[in-house]
Design a protein around this motif. Sequence first.
Motif, PDB file in Angstrom:
ATOM      1  N   GLN A 124       9.151   4.707   0.637  1.00 16.77           N
ATOM      2  CA  GLN A 124       8.244   5.434  -0.248  1.00 16.77           C
ATOM      3  C   GLN A 124       9.008   6.671  -0.715  1.00 16.77           C
ATOM      4  OE1 GLN A 124       5.036   6.267   2.437  1.00 16.77           O
ATOM      5  NE2 GLN A 124       3.817   4.538   1.676  1.00 16.77           N
ATOM      6  N   THR A 139      10.423  -0.636  -6.131  1.00 17.14           N
ATOM      7  CA  THR A 139       9.254  -1.508  -5.939  1.00 17.14           C
ATOM      8  C   THR A 139       9.688  -2.945  -5.611  1.00 17.14           C
ATOM      9  OG1 THR A 139       9.115  -1.760  -8.330  1.00 17.14           O
ATOM     10  CG2 THR A 139       7.634  -0.166  -7.315  1.00 17.14           C
ATOM     11  N   SER A 144       7.504   2.090  -2.569  1.00 15.07           N
ATOM     12  CA  SER A 144       6.581   2.598  -3.563  1.00 15.07           C
ATOM     13  C   SER A 144       7.094   3.922  -4.122  1.00 15.07           C
ATOM     14  CB  SER A 144       5.181   2.781  -2.967  1.00 15.07           C
ATOM     15  OG  SER A 144       5.232   3.797  -1.987  1.00 15.07           O
TER      16      SER A 144
END
Length: 148
Positions: A124, A139, A144
Amino acid sequence: MELHNLKPAPGSNKSNKRVGRGPGAGTGGTSTRGHKGAKSRSGYSRKIGFEGGQMPLQRRVPKFGFNNINRKEYKAINLDAIEALAEARNLEKITIDDMRAAGLVPKKCLVKVLANGAVTRAIQVEADAFSKKAEEAITAAGGSVSKK
């Protein structure tokens, strides 16, 4: 050697020439200013940049362009640097503060993630901006992206 012992090197300090103290001093009369004209008068000061009537430098040199006051400068961080940081510190989530702590980013800088390199783990990532390819690569690896 102490403060009260300090003296300038011999010959380095010269006293100012005393101008306009009569004919015996050798600098009386016009006081080394020549005869008449603006430069001989008190209160004379030349314009900054004046070159004796010649076109001054600031007018000879061409000007172009402008500085956009709304421009935002980003510090670029590549995916390989983020991958290395995640491996070294065993992190799942990388924020701007983590990048600062690692010395990748200066204190008051906006951060943009670019797609040079590859990401192999799900991470992330938090940053101010992302390139499209960097966002896709993060991704695609299962991670993310969040914009600050």
